[in-house]
Design a protein around this motif. Structure first.
Motif, short mmCIF file in Angstrom:
data_model
loop_
_atom_site.label_atom_id
_atom_site.label_comp_id
_atom_site.label_asym_id
_atom_site.label_seq_id
_atom_site.Cartn_x
_atom_site.Cartn_y
_atom_site.Cartn_z
N MET A 1 -4.19 -32.89 -52.46
CA MET A 1 -3.00 -32.09 -52.29
C MET A 1 -2.11 -32.79 -51.26
N SER A 2 -0.83 -32.82 -51.53
CA SER A 2 0.09 -33.49 -50.63
C SER A 2 0.32 -32.66 -49.37
N LYS A 3 0.78 -33.34 -48.33
CA LYS A 3 1.03 -32.65 -47.06
C LYS A 3 2.17 -31.65 -47.19
N PHE A 4 3.15 -31.97 -48.03
CA PHE A 4 4.26 -31.05 -48.22
C PHE A 4 3.80 -29.76 -48.89
N LYS A 5 2.92 -29.88 -49.88
CA LYS A 5 2.42 -28.69 -50.56
C LYS A 5 1.57 -27.85 -49.61
N ARG A 6 0.77 -28.50 -48.76
CA ARG A 6 0.00 -27.76 -47.76
C ARG A 6 0.93 -27.03 -46.80
N LEU A 7 2.01 -27.69 -46.41
CA LEU A 7 2.98 -27.06 -45.51
C LEU A 7 3.61 -25.84 -46.17
N LEU A 8 3.90 -25.94 -47.45
CA LEU A 8 4.48 -24.80 -48.17
C LEU A 8 3.51 -23.62 -48.22
N TYR A 9 2.22 -23.90 -48.44
CA TYR A 9 1.22 -22.82 -48.43
C TYR A 9 1.14 -22.16 -47.06
N ILE A 10 1.19 -22.95 -46.01
CA ILE A 10 1.12 -22.40 -44.65
C ILE A 10 2.36 -21.57 -44.35
N VAL A 11 3.53 -22.04 -44.75
CA VAL A 11 4.77 -21.29 -44.52
C VAL A 11 4.74 -19.99 -45.33
N GLU A 12 4.29 -20.05 -46.56
CA GLU A 12 4.17 -18.84 -47.38
C GLU A 12 3.26 -17.83 -46.70
N PHE A 13 2.13 -18.29 -46.17
CA PHE A 13 1.18 -17.41 -45.50
C PHE A 13 1.79 -16.80 -44.25
N MET A 14 2.48 -17.61 -43.46
CA MET A 14 3.06 -17.11 -42.21
C MET A 14 4.19 -16.11 -42.47
N VAL A 15 5.03 -16.40 -43.44
CA VAL A 15 6.13 -15.49 -43.75
C VAL A 15 5.59 -14.20 -44.36
N GLY A 16 4.61 -14.32 -45.24
CA GLY A 16 4.06 -13.14 -45.90
C GLY A 16 3.27 -12.24 -44.98
N PHE A 17 2.48 -12.84 -44.09
CA PHE A 17 1.61 -12.05 -43.23
C PHE A 17 2.19 -11.79 -41.84
#
Length: 142
Positions: A1-17
């Motif tokens: 998995m690319s670093k950008f995709k990992r960053l998107l998952y982390i941002v999604e998690f932070m914004v959602g939670f």
């Protein structure tokens, strides 16, 4: 998995939670008062106690799902236990969404966002939660 995709998952998690995590933090801060209320016989304190406890368990399950998504090769929570954690969090979050929906519709999207983030992470990890060997690393040290 690319670093950008990992960053998107982390941002999604932070914004959602984010907003729900702030509310959960307030519940943890006031947990001594909630526990004192449970022992003095206030029945609504028992509800708050179970909501905070279930929220913590559900948040742990969501963190485990995120960790599994970011690093599927690492050892993680067993699938059956992870299902219980996630289900507990979904039940508590659904209860809170219903309670907030009755009182304030403007806050509803922020409070219900963890349900959608969790649904997304469960969809991504559906093979792991089924107990499939798709995410398991094959050990070739025989």
């Amino acid at each position: 998995m690319s670093k950008f995709k990992r960053l998107l998952y982390i941002v999604e998690f932070m914004v959602g939670f984010g907003p729900s995590l702030l509310i959960l933090t307030v519940g943890v801060i006031f947990s001594p008062a909630i526990i004192a209320g449970v022992f003095t016989g206030h029945t609504e304190s028992l509800l708050f106690f179970f909501l905070v406890l279930g929220g913590l368990v559900g948040f742990w399950g969501a963190i485990s799902l995120l960790g599994l998504t970011l690093h599927p090769e690492q050892e993680n929570t067993p699938p059956n236990r992870l299902k219980i954690y996630v289900l507990t969090g979904v039940i508590v979050s659904t209860f809170i969404c219903c309670a907030v929906g009755i009182t304030n519709l403007y806050l509803l999207p922020f409070i219900c966002a963890p349900l959608f983030v969790t649904l997304h992470l469960v969809f991504i990890q559906r093979n792991y939660l089924r107990g499939s060997a798709a995410n398991k690393v094959v050990n070739s040290d025989k």
